[in-house]
Structures are given as structure tokens and as C-alpha cells.
Design a protein around this motif. Structure first.
Motif, PDB file in Angstrom:
ATOM      1  N   SER A   8       0.806  -1.224   0.000  1.00  0.00           N
ATOM      2  CA  SER A   8       0.000   0.000   0.000  1.00  0.00           C
ATOM      3  C   SER A   8       0.840   1.275   0.000  1.00  0.00           C
ATOM      4  O   SER A   8       0.287   2.359   0.148  1.00  0.00           O
ATOM      5  CB  SER A   8      -0.914   0.021   1.230  1.00  0.00           C
ATOM      6  OG  SER A   8      -1.580  -1.193   1.366  1.00  0.00           O
ATOM      7  N   ILE A  46       0.587  -0.071  -4.646  1.00  0.00           N
ATOM      8  CA  ILE A  46      -0.156   1.185  -4.722  1.00  0.00           C
ATOM      9  C   ILE A  46       0.901   2.284  -4.783  1.00  0.00           C
ATOM     10  O   ILE A  46       1.642   2.504  -3.821  1.00  0.00           O
ATOM     11  CB  ILE A  46      -1.100   1.341  -3.525  1.00  0.00           C
ATOM     12  CG1 ILE A  46      -2.154   0.217  -3.568  1.00  0.00           C
ATOM     13  CG2 ILE A  46      -1.760   2.720  -3.539  1.00  0.00           C
ATOM     14  CD1 ILE A  46      -3.109   0.196  -2.397  1.00  0.00           C
ATOM     15  N   TYR A  83      -2.067   6.369  -7.246  1.00  0.00           N
ATOM     16  CA  TYR A  83      -2.710   7.460  -6.516  1.00  0.00           C
ATOM     17  C   TYR A  83      -2.074   8.772  -6.989  1.00  0.00           C
ATOM     18  O   TYR A  83      -0.873   8.819  -7.274  1.00  0.00           O
ATOM     19  CB  TYR A  83      -2.464   7.358  -5.011  1.00  0.00           C
ATOM     20  CG  TYR A  83      -3.280   6.328  -4.254  1.00  0.00           C
ATOM     21  CD1 TYR A  83      -4.075   5.381  -4.904  1.00  0.00           C
ATOM     22  CD2 TYR A  83      -3.236   6.314  -2.864  1.00  0.00           C
ATOM     23  CE1 TYR A  83      -4.793   4.440  -4.173  1.00  0.00           C
ATOM     24  CE2 TYR A  83      -3.945   5.382  -2.128  1.00  0.00           C
ATOM     25  CZ  TYR A  83      -4.722   4.439  -2.783  1.00  0.00           C
ATOM     26  OH  TYR A  83      -5.419   3.517  -2.059  1.00  0.00           O
ATOM     27  N   ARG A 108      -6.518   6.256  -8.834  1.00  0.00           N
ATOM     28  CA  ARG A 108      -7.599   5.699  -8.008  1.00  0.00           C
ATOM     29  C   ARG A 108      -7.432   6.008  -6.519  1.00  0.00           C
ATOM     30  O   ARG A 108      -7.805   5.206  -5.663  1.00  0.00           O
ATOM     31  CB  ARG A 108      -7.660   4.187  -8.236  1.00  0.00           C
ATOM     32  CG  ARG A 108      -8.124   3.852  -9.641  1.00  0.00           C
ATOM     33  CD  ARG A 108      -7.642   2.503 -10.105  1.00  0.00           C
ATOM     34  NE  ARG A 108      -8.137   1.402  -9.290  1.00  0.00           N
ATOM     35  CZ  ARG A 108      -7.810   0.130  -9.495  1.00  0.00           C
ATOM     36  NH1 ARG A 108      -6.973  -0.182 -10.489  1.00  0.00           N
ATOM     37  NH2 ARG A 108      -8.274  -0.806  -8.713  1.00  0.00           N
ATOM     38  N   GLY A 109      -6.877   7.175  -6.229  1.00  0.00           N
ATOM     39  CA  GLY A 109      -6.742   7.553  -4.832  1.00  0.00           C
ATOM     40  C   GLY A 109      -5.867   8.789  -4.719  1.00  0.00           C
ATOM     41  O   GLY A 109      -5.357   9.300  -5.722  1.00  0.00           O
ATOM     42  N   VAL A 139     -12.793   6.604  -3.943  1.00  0.00           N
ATOM     43  CA  VAL A 139     -11.393   6.164  -3.857  1.00  0.00           C
ATOM     44  C   VAL A 139     -10.810   6.589  -2.502  1.00  0.00           C
ATOM     45  O   VAL A 139     -11.288   7.547  -1.891  1.00  0.00           O
ATOM     46  CB  VAL A 139     -10.532   6.748  -5.009  1.00  0.00           C
ATOM     47  CG1 VAL A 139     -11.004   6.210  -6.355  1.00  0.00           C
ATOM     48  CG2 VAL A 139     -10.522   8.272  -4.986  1.00  0.00           C
ATOM     49  N   ASN A 256      -9.321  -1.073  -2.665  1.00  0.00           N
ATOM     50  CA  ASN A 256      -8.919  -0.485  -3.933  1.00  0.00           C
ATOM     51  C   ASN A 256      -9.483  -1.235  -5.143  1.00  0.00           C
ATOM     52  O   ASN A 256      -9.035  -1.011  -6.261  1.00  0.00           O
ATOM     53  CB  ASN A 256      -7.389  -0.433  -4.016  1.00  0.00           C
ATOM     54  CG  ASN A 256      -6.798   0.508  -2.983  1.00  0.00           C
ATOM     55  OD1 ASN A 256      -6.786   1.716  -3.180  1.00  0.00           O
ATOM     56  ND2 ASN A 256      -6.343  -0.040  -1.875  1.00  0.00           N
TER      57      ASN A 256
END
Lengths: 269, 257
Positions: A8, A46, A83, A108-109, A139, A256
Motif C-alpha cells: 500500500s 499502490i 494514486y 484511483r486515490g 477512492v 482499492n
């Protein structure tokens, strides 16, 4: 052992070349970073920009860095979730950049660093418009946590309450404020703890015991840190294998929308 | 030979069950600790009492704990190396206890925890008499280092005032590793112990010199497998350098054959 390993907390991009301190890996490109993921047995990273610390690549607004994340995701769609990173102090420009990342780059974040970028997580005028986009696009947000006076876990109370549908990762389990971060994760359904880098195995175990294995997510801080060592810490904990699987990947996969391999699907809670 | 420079054992372990950070393994007995050492592949451990956190086993001055460690070392002289733990706030009693540990018990080192016991490492009345004893016995002093008042900066003056005393900063200063490294570069009698430290061990070791780095696990409060892996996995250290970190340096510092 784990059904899926999701890291992450992965930094990549050209501005790593600005950093004066030594790095564990070359993570300038998506390709180089995938090699680092492979070496540690990580399925999905991520990824977001490293902190901007000046130097040859001029990118204080993270536009170059976000573009690099978008490129890596386009090249390796199964290996990265991207992200965006912005500096909220840029106000409208930051909101525009984040929207550009969501719409055009399909990131997506959102990753934010209150200490580095210098803002309070309680600052509604700077932060709420960005959080509203996270809620709208469904998100997560992920924050560097740790360091007084801008990154104590308790400063995230108003954000967590105002945006109950937005998952909020507190990175490094709050660093020196790890006990406080654990309290946040026990109090707020949308607050998660992320294990990157400096978290000790004792702190990770405490976080899992008190906040629950479904609230702790493996992250490494690659390339500042060897991800295999963080994974080894989690694998070595005296907890059930299904809890390790949640921490190592299933939690972040759920947050996610990362598809699982077939074998893993039965285990998801 | 692999030597764990930071292991905790004794009846005080059981008191930790209600803490936020709990023991991952039962090292309340020497057999419990040795079972872990055997599993991980650790030959010898430098062992001291865990911090006293209250509870049924009442031992705030570590007198019973040190005696327990002494008995354990007597039973397992090839596996365990005794290290005294005292609370400097006990003043003359702490001095007496340390003399007993380094004399009668034959312990090889001293462990002090400024954060837990709440004392300033540079306190000339409470701490320096203990350091004088350690210096006379050529016993290294390990300081826990993490939160205040145990941050690396505080050991700089201690190291300068006792230039012929070997000092080990545990956990490489916790989250202040850069601070620890900057100070250790300027005080040649400062050494860094690796347990629970995370970032960039290789570059730190190279910059300071691998002879100044001691492998430790913080057993039972950290996962020893991960602590060992952290050293063995590194590609930027040669096997000779790893040997020094994993045991050679501790053997030299503590005078172990």
C-alpha cells in the motif's frame, strides 16, 4: 502464503533522482519498480509520487510525478494502482490536478503529506474539496502520519467524521504516535493503519490485536525500505494465517477494488 | 557465530501480557529463549531483564531479575551472556547491584533505559558512577534509545566524557537513526544495535563502518526472524561484513571467545 500481496505504499517516479540519500531500489520507472515488486513477491503496488525535495527535476506541484504514475499504471495495469499526489496549498491548481489525475490518468486515490507540504489535516478550505472528490469517485486517501504539529493521528478526526465513506490510510501506523493511530482505527470504521517502513514488528502486532486484522494494511515505503523485510515481519507474527493474509493484501485489495486470483476469493470477509 | 546483542529474559516477561506491546514468544525462562535461538539459528544471546512494568512479579530495582539471569547463564554458559540491568534512580543501591552483577555474577555488560526508568543519560550523580564501574570492568554499556530522554543526541556528551567506555545505542536510535549515525561518526566509542531499526541498514553501516554495528533482535518484543533477515537479505554487505555485524563485533566488544 498470502492470497495476494498488495503493497500500500510504493513511491516511484523521476523525482527520486533528486534525492541525495541512498535508495534501496531504482524506482524511477514502472519497469524498474516492477522488478522490485517481483523480488519481494508483491502482486500489486499502490504507487504515488515521492516527496519533492528540490533538485534537477523541477516538480513542486507533482505534475511530472503524477504523469509518471499514470505511465506506470498504463504500462503495468495488473501491477500498479496509482494514486495522485498534490500540494493542497496550491488550492484550485491542486484540485484541478487531482481531477485531471482521476479523469484522464484514471488514478484511483490521493496521497497527501501534511508535514512535507505543510498544511493541517483539519484545514477544511484546503482539504475538503479534495476529500469530496475522493468521496465522489469512491477512492481512498492515504496520509503520511507522524511528526508534530501537523501529522498527529487525532488531527484526522474531523476528516474521518466528515467523509465516512472515504477509506483513510494512516501511514507508518502514525510513527511516534502509533498508539494514537491505533485508537483512530478502533474508533472509525473508515480509518486504516498502514505498516510502512519504520513500524516495528511489536507495533504491527499491537495494531492488529487492538484495531483488528481487517484494519491493518501492509505497506513498505519502497524504495526507501526493503519490502521483503516488512513482509517478513508480518509473516513472523504470532497470529493466524488468515489474519496475515488480510494484512498482507486482502484488506487493500478490497479497499482499492483489486481483483483477486480465484483461490483467494473465498477468504475475503 | 551469530550473537544477538539485545535479548530479554526472565520472570518479568509475564508482567507484559497486558501491555500494548506484548511478548511474541515466552522468554520468561532460559529454555524459552534458547528454543527461539535454536529455531532462528542464533548461537549466543546477550541477555538482560525486560523493563519492569508492574504486575505480579515485583522487581522495580531488577535485583531478582539480575539473579535470575545469573542463574540462567550458569546453566547455559555457552548460549547466554549475562548483562546487568539497573535503575539509576535507586542511587547507591543501583551502584551496589551493578557491582554485584559485574563482580559476583560475572556479567559482561550493562543495560540502561533512560526512557523507561526516566533519567537523563548525562546525569553525573545517578548515571556516571555506574559508568565508572562499567569502565573499570571494561563492560560495554547498552542504552535503550527511542523516545525522550533517550534520543541519540543525549549520548554524545556521555561518549565524550567516557572515551574509553564502549557504548551501544540500541535500535540505532529508534526513528532517529540519522541523528545516531551523525553522532556516532563523531564519537568513536559509540556503536549502534540494529533491532527494530528499519530504513537503509546497509548504507548506514557502510558509512559508519560495519565494525560499529551490532545485530540484535529485541526478543521477545520483536520478531527475531525478521530482525535476522534484515541483515542477511542485504546485497550491499559482503559476507565478511555480515559476519561482523551478526556476531564478530559483539564478540570483540564483550570479550567473548
Amino acid at each position: 502464503m498470502a492470497d495476494i500481496v498488495v503493497d500500500s505504499h510504493v513511491h516511484l517516479g523521476p523525482t527520486l533522482q533528486n534525492h541525495s540519500s541512498p535508495l534501496e531500489f531504482d524506482a524511477v520507472t514502472g519497469k524498474a519498480t516492477v522488478a522490485a515488486l517481483d523480488e519481494a513477491g508483491i502482486d500489486v503496488g499502490i504507487a504515488f509520487a515521492p516527496l519533492y525535495e528540490g533538485g534537477k527535476f523541477d516538480d513542486a506541484d507533482y505534475k511530472l510525478a503524477n504523469y509518471a504514475i499514470a505511465q506506470a499504471c498504463a504500462e503495468f495495469p495488473d501491477r500498479f494502482v496509482g494514486y495522485a499526489r498534490v500540494n493542497p496549498n496550491r488550492r484550485k491548481a491542486a484540485i484541478d490536478e487531482y481531477k485531471h489525475c482521476l479523469d484522464d490518468y484514471k488514478l484511483r486515490g490521493l496521497m497527501l503529506h501534511p508535514d512535507w507540504e505543510s498544511f493541517y489535516p483539519t484545514n477544511q478550505s484546503l482539504l475538503w474539496p479534495l476529500a469530496e472528490l475522493c468521496a465522489e469517485y469512491k477512492v481512498p486517501m492515504t496520509f503520511h502520519v507522524g511528526y508534530y504539529p501537523k501529522c498527529q493521528p487525532m488531527l484526522f478526526i474531523p476528516l474521518a467524521e466528515a467523509f465516512p465513506t472515504v477509506p483513510i490510510y494512516l501511514k507508518h501506523i502514525g510513527y511516534e504516535y502509533w498508539r494514537d493511530a491505533v485508537i483512530m482505527a478502533t474508533r472509525y470504521e473508515n480509518v486504516y493503519l498502514e505498516t510502512a517502513g519504520a513500524s516495528t514488528s511489536g507495533e504491527i502486532l499491537a495494531a492488529i490485536r487492538w484495531a483488528g486484522a481487517n484494519k491493518v494494511c501492509y505497506g513498505s515505503d519502497l524504495p526507501y525500505c526493503l519490502p521483503a523485510v516488512v513482509i517478513k515481519k508480518i509473516e513472523s507474527l504470532p497470529i493466524p494465517d488468515e489474519d496475515k493474509a488480510l494484512v498482507l493484501g486482502l484488506n487493500s485489495a478490497r479497499l482499492n477494488n483489486i481483483p483477486l486470483r480465484k483461490a483467494a476469493k473465498a477468504v475475503v470477509r | 557465530m551469530i550473537i544477538d546483542a539485545y535479548a530479554q529474559m526472565g520472570p518479568g516477561i509475564a508482567n507484559h501480557a497486558s501491555q500494548l506491546i506484548i511478548p511474541m514468544h515466552d522468554t520468561s525462562t532460559p529454555e524459552g529463549l534458547i528454543a527461539i535461538m535454536d529455531r532462528i539459528g542464533i548461537d549466543r544471546s546477550i541477555v538482560f531483564a525486560p523493563k519492569w512494568v508492574g504486575g505480579r512479579f515485583v522487581d522495580p530495582d531488577y535485583v531478582q531479575s539480575n539473579r535470575y539471569v545469573a542463574d540462567a547463564v550458569k546453566q547455559h554458559p555457552k548460549r547466554l551472556v549475562g548483562c546487568a540491568r539497573v535503575n539509576p534512580n535507586y542511587g547507591a543501591d543501583a551502584v551496589k547491584e551493578l557491582e554485584r552483577c559485574l563482580g559476583e555474577y560475572g556479567f559482561k555488560g550493562v543495560m540502561l533505559d533512560p526512557e523507561w526508568e526516566n533519567f537523563h543519560p548525562g546525569d553525573t550523580a545517578l548515571v556516571y558512577p555506574l559508568l565508572e564501574i562499567a569502565r573499570a570492568k571494561k563492560a560495554p554499556v547498552v542504552f535503550h534509545s527511542w523516545y525522550a530522554p533517550s534520543e541519540p543526541a543525549l549520548f554524545w556528551k556521555v561518549a565524550t566524557d567516557f572515551p574509553d567506555l564502549q557504548i551501544v545505542i540500541a535500535h540505532m536510535g529508534g526513528r532517529l537513526t540519522v541523528d545516531a549515525a551523525l553522532i556516532a561518526e563523531r564519537a568513536p566509542n559509540l556503536n549502534l544495535e540494529t533491532s527494530d531499526h528499519m530504513y537503509r541498514l546497509g548504507p548506514f553501516a557502510k558509512r559508519l563502518g560495519v565494525r560499529r554495528i551490532l545485530f540484535g533482535t529485541n526478543t521477545p518484543f520483536a520478531a527475531p526472524e525478521a530482525e535476522l533477515y534484515k541483515v542477511t537479505v542485504r546485497k550491499d554487505l559482503t559476507s565478511e561484513e555480515k559476519d561482523l555485524i551478526l556476531g564478530g563485533n559483539a564478540a570483540r566488544l564483550y570479550g567473548l571467545g
